[in-house]
Write a protein that holds these residues in place. Structure first.
Motif, PDB file in Angstrom:
ATOM      1  N   LYS A  22       0.800  -1.233   0.000  1.00  0.00           N
ATOM      2  CA  LYS A  22       0.000   0.000   0.000  1.00  0.00           C
ATOM      3  C   LYS A  22       0.831   1.281   0.000  1.00  0.00           C
ATOM      4  O   LYS A  22       0.484   2.233  -0.721  1.00  0.00           O
ATOM      5  CB  LYS A  22      -0.965  -0.014   1.189  1.00  0.00           C
ATOM      6  N   PRO A  23       1.923   1.384   0.770  1.00  0.00           N
ATOM      7  CA  PRO A  23       2.701   2.634   0.724  1.00  0.00           C
ATOM      8  C   PRO A  23       3.391   2.864  -0.624  1.00  0.00           C
ATOM      9  O   PRO A  23       3.888   3.965  -0.880  1.00  0.00           O
ATOM     10  CB  PRO A  23       3.739   2.443   1.844  1.00  0.00           C
ATOM     11  N   TYR A  24       3.414   1.846  -1.482  1.00  0.00           N
ATOM     12  CA  TYR A  24       4.139   1.954  -2.749  1.00  0.00           C
ATOM     13  C   TYR A  24       3.208   1.705  -3.923  1.00  0.00           C
ATOM     14  O   TYR A  24       3.571   1.040  -4.903  1.00  0.00           O
ATOM     15  CB  TYR A  24       5.305   0.963  -2.768  1.00  0.00           C
ATOM     16  N   ARG A  25       1.989   2.231  -3.822  1.00  0.00           N
ATOM     17  CA  ARG A  25       0.983   1.993  -4.863  1.00  0.00           C
ATOM     18  C   ARG A  25       1.471   2.477  -6.238  1.00  0.00           C
ATOM     19  O   ARG A  25       1.238   1.823  -7.256  1.00  0.00           O
ATOM     20  CB  ARG A  25      -0.323   2.720  -4.513  1.00  0.00           C
ATOM     21  N   THR A  26       2.121   3.631  -6.283  1.00  0.00           N
ATOM     22  CA  THR A  26       2.563   4.204  -7.555  1.00  0.00           C
ATOM     23  C   THR A  26       3.535   3.275  -8.270  1.00  0.00           C
ATOM     24  O   THR A  26       3.399   3.014  -9.477  1.00  0.00           O
ATOM     25  CB  THR A  26       3.233   5.574  -7.327  1.00  0.00           C
ATOM     26  N   VAL A  27       4.513   2.774  -7.527  1.00  0.00           N
ATOM     27  CA  VAL A  27       5.495   1.850  -8.115  1.00  0.00           C
ATOM     28  C   VAL A  27       4.817   0.553  -8.526  1.00  0.00           C
ATOM     29  O   VAL A  27       5.142  -0.041  -9.566  1.00  0.00           O
ATOM     30  CB  VAL A  27       6.630   1.575  -7.109  1.00  0.00           C
ATOM     31  N   PHE A  28       3.862   0.097  -7.709  1.00  0.00           N
ATOM     32  CA  PHE A  28       3.126  -1.130  -8.016  1.00  0.00           C
ATOM     33  C   PHE A  28       2.371  -0.972  -9.336  1.00  0.00           C
ATOM     34  O   PHE A  28       2.426  -1.855 -10.211  1.00  0.00           O
ATOM     35  CB  PHE A  28       2.166  -1.453  -6.877  1.00  0.00           C
ATOM     36  N   VAL A  29       1.674   0.150  -9.499  1.00  0.00           N
ATOM     37  CA  VAL A  29       0.910   0.400 -10.733  1.00  0.00           C
ATOM     38  C   VAL A  29       1.855   0.516 -11.926  1.00  0.00           C
ATOM     39  O   VAL A  29       1.580  -0.014 -13.018  1.00  0.00           O
ATOM     40  CB  VAL A  29       0.062   1.678 -10.583  1.00  0.00           C
ATOM     41  N   LEU A  30       2.987   1.201 -11.736  1.00  0.00           N
ATOM     42  CA  LEU A  30       3.959   1.350 -12.817  1.00  0.00           C
ATOM     43  C   LEU A  30       4.502  -0.004 -13.249  1.00  0.00           C
ATOM     44  O   LEU A  30       4.683  -0.264 -14.449  1.00  0.00           O
ATOM     45  CB  LEU A  30       5.102   2.257 -12.363  1.00  0.00           C
ATOM     46  N   SER A  31       4.741  -0.882 -12.283  1.00  0.00           N
ATOM     47  CA  SER A  31       5.212  -2.237 -12.604  1.00  0.00           C
ATOM     48  C   SER A  31       4.159  -2.991 -13.408  1.00  0.00           C
ATOM     49  O   SER A  31       4.491  -3.698 -14.371  1.00  0.00           O
ATOM     50  CB  SER A  31       5.539  -3.005 -11.322  1.00  0.00           C
ATOM     51  N   LEU A  32       2.884  -2.832 -13.037  1.00  0.00           N
ATOM     52  CA  LEU A  32       1.807  -3.489 -13.782  1.00  0.00           C
ATOM     53  C   LEU A  32       1.715  -2.956 -15.212  1.00  0.00           C
ATOM     54  O   LEU A  32       1.476  -3.723 -16.154  1.00  0.00           O
ATOM     55  CB  LEU A  32       0.476  -3.282 -13.060  1.00  0.00           C
ATOM     56  N   VAL A  33       1.890  -1.641 -15.370  1.00  0.00           N
ATOM     57  CA  VAL A  33       1.859  -1.041 -16.711  1.00  0.00           C
ATOM     58  C   VAL A  33       2.976  -1.637 -17.571  1.00  0.00           C
ATOM     59  O   VAL A  33       2.769  -1.959 -18.750  1.00  0.00           O
ATOM     60  CB  VAL A  33       2.002   0.489 -16.615  1.00  0.00           C
ATOM     61  N   ALA A  90      10.066  -3.696 -10.112  1.00  0.00           N
ATOM     62  CA  ALA A  90       9.592  -4.873  -9.377  1.00  0.00           C
ATOM     63  C   ALA A  90      10.588  -5.245  -8.280  1.00  0.00           C
ATOM     64  O   ALA A  90      10.194  -5.569  -7.147  1.00  0.00           O
ATOM     65  CB  ALA A  90       9.395  -6.042 -10.332  1.00  0.00           C
ATOM     66  N   SER A  91      11.878  -5.192  -8.606  1.00  0.00           N
ATOM     67  CA  SER A  91      12.899  -5.498  -7.594  1.00  0.00           C
ATOM     68  C   SER A  91      12.912  -4.443  -6.498  1.00  0.00           C
ATOM     69  O   SER A  91      13.053  -4.768  -5.310  1.00  0.00           O
ATOM     70  CB  SER A  91      14.275  -5.598  -8.259  1.00  0.00           C
ATOM     71  N   GLY A 141       9.937  -9.646  -7.188  1.00  0.00           N
ATOM     72  CA  GLY A 141      10.917  -9.507  -8.255  1.00  0.00           C
ATOM     73  C   GLY A 141      10.828 -10.597  -9.303  1.00  0.00           C
ATOM     74  O   GLY A 141      11.070 -10.358 -10.483  1.00  0.00           O
ATOM     75  N   GLN A 142      10.474 -11.850  -8.887  1.00  0.00           N
ATOM     76  CA  GLN A 142      10.491 -12.968  -9.825  1.00  0.00           C
ATOM     77  C   GLN A 142       9.195 -13.778  -9.839  1.00  0.00           C
ATOM     78  O   GLN A 142       8.989 -14.600 -10.733  1.00  0.00           O
ATOM     79  CB  GLN A 142      11.652 -13.913  -9.472  1.00  0.00           C
ATOM     80  N   GLY A 143       8.336 -13.585  -8.864  1.00  0.00           N
ATOM     81  CA  GLY A 143       7.150 -14.419  -8.754  1.00  0.00           C
ATOM     82  C   GLY A 143       5.865 -13.775  -9.214  1.00  0.00           C
ATOM     83  O   GLY A 143       5.343 -14.059 -10.294  1.00  0.00           O
ATOM     84  N   LEU A 144       5.339 -12.864  -8.393  1.00  0.00           N
ATOM     85  CA  LEU A 144       4.013 -12.294  -8.607  1.00  0.00           C
ATOM     86  C   LEU A 144       3.864 -11.638  -9.974  1.00  0.00           C
ATOM     87  O   LEU A 144       2.987 -11.993 -10.766  1.00  0.00           O
ATOM     88  CB  LEU A 144       3.720 -11.280  -7.493  1.00  0.00           C
ATOM     89  N   PHE A 145       4.722 -10.654 -10.283  1.00  0.00           N
ATOM     90  CA  PHE A 145       4.581  -9.915 -11.536  1.00  0.00           C
ATOM     91  C   PHE A 145       4.892 -10.793 -12.743  1.00  0.00           C
ATOM     92  O   PHE A 145       4.265 -10.643 -13.806  1.00  0.00           O
ATOM     93  CB  PHE A 145       5.503  -8.692 -11.530  1.00  0.00           C
ATOM     94  N   MET A 146       5.850 -11.694 -12.592  1.00  0.00           N
ATOM     95  CA  MET A 146       6.182 -12.563 -13.714  1.00  0.00           C
ATOM     96  C   MET A 146       5.028 -13.505 -14.038  1.00  0.00           C
ATOM     97  O   MET A 146       4.746 -13.780 -15.205  1.00  0.00           O
ATOM     98  CB  MET A 146       7.444 -13.359 -13.394  1.00  0.00           C
ATOM     99  N   ILE A 147       4.363 -14.005 -12.999  1.00  0.00           N
ATOM    100  CA  ILE A 147       3.196 -14.871 -13.232  1.00  0.00           C
ATOM    101  C   ILE A 147       2.090 -14.088 -13.920  1.00  0.00           C
ATOM    102  O   ILE A 147       1.473 -14.556 -14.889  1.00  0.00           O
ATOM    103  CB  ILE A 147       2.702 -15.458 -11.896  1.00  0.00           C
ATOM    104  N   PHE A 148       1.836 -12.880 -13.416  1.00  0.00           N
ATOM    105  CA  PHE A 148       0.814 -12.035 -14.039  1.00  0.00           C
ATOM    106  C   PHE A 148       1.183 -11.728 -15.484  1.00  0.00           C
ATOM    107  O   PHE A 148       0.337 -11.765 -16.388  1.00  0.00           O
ATOM    108  CB  PHE A 148       0.662 -10.745 -13.241  1.00  0.00           C
ATOM    109  N   SER A 149       2.463 -11.441 -15.723  1.00  0.00           N
ATOM    110  CA  SER A 149       2.940 -11.141 -17.072  1.00  0.00           C
ATOM    111  C   SER A 149       2.751 -12.337 -17.993  1.00  0.00           C
ATOM    112  O   SER A 149       2.292 -12.198 -19.138  1.00  0.00           O
ATOM    113  CB  SER A 149       4.416 -10.742 -17.026  1.00  0.00           C
TER     114      SER A 149
END
Length: 588
Positions: A22-33, A90-91, A141-149
């Motif tokens: 939650k404190p890093y929502r901006t970075v989280f959204v940018l990673s999703l983009v 992500a890292s 860094g290697q799990g959540l976003f990579m799976i979504f990707s």
């Protein structure tokens, strides 16, 4: 617990972990983009190539070919930029989350009762705070976003394939259930294997930490061979745990690659026939599908691999959260700030047990006037050190009351209570740092001048000055560069420099040489004046000048009085102890 371990993926645990984002929502959204960009740009390249072949090369038109080349280069550049930004953010997100969890974990551990550390392995706690944290970082860094990707990329690729040629797409989709089923089975067994690996890593860390710390004992008693055999056994279990993961990987990935190759062969065969004979597929479709198939199957394989990383992180998170959920804190509900004590100390029918229903103190009551020096003596296990632990609230009493200046210590804040009490223990712990930092413990309110003045006052300045670098001499881990007597002197100065209201010496001279003991005795006479002092000792010669001596046996006070009055008691407990020690000294 057994039911929880059967779950392939613990959703509630994952939601709890996501709260730290939650404190890093901006970075989280940018990673999703960036993830979305990777999927779209990657899937567009085969489609653009198909268009270039069918509209330009197949038609022998080259006027617009340069446009497709530029478009391919632009898509490739965008994909590279998205990949770069994704890896970095992500890292960064993973390390930021881990930093927050680690800080919270360490802060939580600092507040634990001593009971928790008595029952917990240091090696396992280190694993939780260090190794497990890195596994949690891998989730992002290697799990959540990579799976979504990978899932997104598969969806986009499947959409393009259906749009371009649904007949060829059906050939590819027929084999997908086989891979999905194999992936599900693979994930189930890999989770069990990773749980076993993490358990053995904790055991290995704990074993090595304890043996390295106690290496002197192992060598003194020639137990190197025995401990080496134990280490080999633990290491073997750790190896077998990892080999299980290797075995599962060696089964799954060849199967997935085999099915992918069969699918590729089927597409080339059927698609080639359709292109040449049936004219139901274009040359561009065939080439595009040969690019799409790896883009569809490889992410599916990677999902299984990245899901392993995710599961390892989830297992680690579960272990860390168990420590965070441990309710073993001293209830710091006091509101009184103890800025200064006169030093009157009262124990009122205090009862305490480390283990339930096994009392160590059995209704202990005594009073110490402000400024008095009180000695507590008795056989090992009588409860002497327990009194000190309770006074500092390392443990909470079962019943009764402990008061300082008439105020229950539970009414005081923990920090202010402990700040006004200084303790010199028998087993001195020094950090791998300078003598100055070991004395001040980096307290900004204690200057080097204060330390030097205090050292001169108690007569150990010359000893410290004789060391290379003086007060800035690094004593290394646990103070191994100093003798036991020198470490005790440093500990004594550490207690004295805080200017405590109550001073406690717990077997402070039991393991020092005669010269160091004399230094401590001289210092004791100086710093106990006008200050309440409690001295615990086995050697009765060190407590003869105390204003009061409390004699304990089996958790109870059996005698109380001055040295002279206790010696006058016929068949007294203290008298017998003193005579036994006196006779031993004479014999020596």
């Amino acid at each position: 617990m057994a039911e929880k371990q059967k779950k392939i993926f613990d959703v509630s645990l994952f939601k709890r972990l996501l709260n730290y984002i939650k404190p890093y929502r901006t970075v989280f959204v940018l990673s999703l983009v960036c993830v979305i960009g990777l999927s779209i740009f990657g899937a567009l390249r085969p489609y653009v190539l198909q268009q270039a072949i069918d509209t330009q090369i197949a038609q022998k038109k080259y006027d617009g070919f340069i446009v497709y080349i530029v478009l391919m280069l632009a898509l490739l550049l965008l994909e590279v930029i998205s990949q770069l930004l994704f890896i970095y953010y992500a890292s960064w997100l993973g390390q930021s989350v881990v930093r927050d969890i680690r800080v919270r974990l360490f802060s939580h551990m600092l507040k634990f009762k001593m009971t928790y550390f008595d029952k917990s392995s240091v090696g396992i706690l280190i694993t939780r705070a260090v190794t497990d944290m890195e596994r949690i970082a891998d989730i992002f860094g290697q799990g959540l976003f990579m799976i979504f990707s990978d899932i997104l990329k598969m969806g986009v690729v499947a959409g393009f394939m259906l749009y371009m040629n649904w007949k060829l797409s059906l050939i590819v989709f027929i084999t997908l259930p086989i891979i999905i089923f194999a992936t599900k089975i693979f994930q189930k067994y890999m989770k069990r294997a990773f749980e076993e690996v993490r358990t053995e890593v904790s055991n290995l860390n704990s074993f090595v930490q304890e043996r390295v710390t106690g290496m002197k004992i192992l060598q003194l008693f020639t137990r190197e061979g025995t401990e080496f055999k134990k280490f080999k056994a633990i290491n073997e279990r750790h190896k077998k745990g990892w080999l299980k993961t290797v075995w599962y990987n060696s089964i799954f990935f060849p199967i997935a690659e085999f099915v992918s190759s069969l699918t590729m062969g089927a597409i080339i065969w059927i698609g080639g026939l359709n292109t040449v004979v049936g004219q139901t597929a274009s040359m561009g479709d065939l080439i595009a599908f040969t690019m799409f198939i790896p883009m569809l199957f490889r992410p599916l394989n990677q999902i299984a691999n990245k899901f392993n990383t995710l599961q390892m992180g989830m297992v680690a998170a579960d272990r860390v959260f168990k420590v965070l959920d441990t309710n073993s804190n001293i209830n710091d509900t006091g509101t009184i700030e103890a800025n200064h004590f006169k030093g009157q100390l009262t124990f009122e029918d205090v009862r305490f047990s480390y283990i339930k229903d096994e009392e160590v103190l059995k209704g202990v009551s005594f009073n110490v006037d402000a400024g008095q020096t009180v000695a507590i003596v008795g056989a090992t296990g009588a409860g002497k050190s327990t009194i000190i632990n309770l006074l500092n609230r390392f443990y909470d009493i079962d019943s009764g009351a402990i008061k300082i200046d008439g105020v229950d210590i539970k009414s005081m804040t923990l920090s202010s209570l402990r700040h006004r009490i200084a303790v010199v223990l028998q087993d001195v712990f020094l950090f791998a740092d300078t003598i100055l930092n070991n004395i001040t413990l980096n307290n900004e309110y204690i200057t080097e001048e204060d330390v030097v003045t205090a050292a001169k006052a108690i007569g150990i300045h010359d000893f410290i000055s004789s060391l290379p670098g003086g007060y800035h001499y690094n004593v290394k881990e646990r103070g191994v560069m100093l003798s036991s007597g020198q470490r005790q002197l440093i500990s004594f100065l550490r207690a004295y420099v805080t200017n405590p209201s109550i001073l406690i010496l717990d077997e402070a001279t039991s393991s020092v040489d005669s010269y160091s003991e004399q230094l401590i005795q001289d210092a004791t006479d100086t710093i106990t004046k006008g200050r309440t002092s409690i001295v615990i000792a086995h050697r009765l010669a060190t407590v003869q000048q105390a204003d009061k001596i409390i004699v304990m046996d089996s958790g109870q006070i059996v005698e109380m009085g001055t040295h002279k009055s206790l010696l006058k008691k016929k068949d007294g407990y203290y008298k017998n102890l003193y005579e036994v020690q006196f006779l031993k000294a004479e014999a020596v």
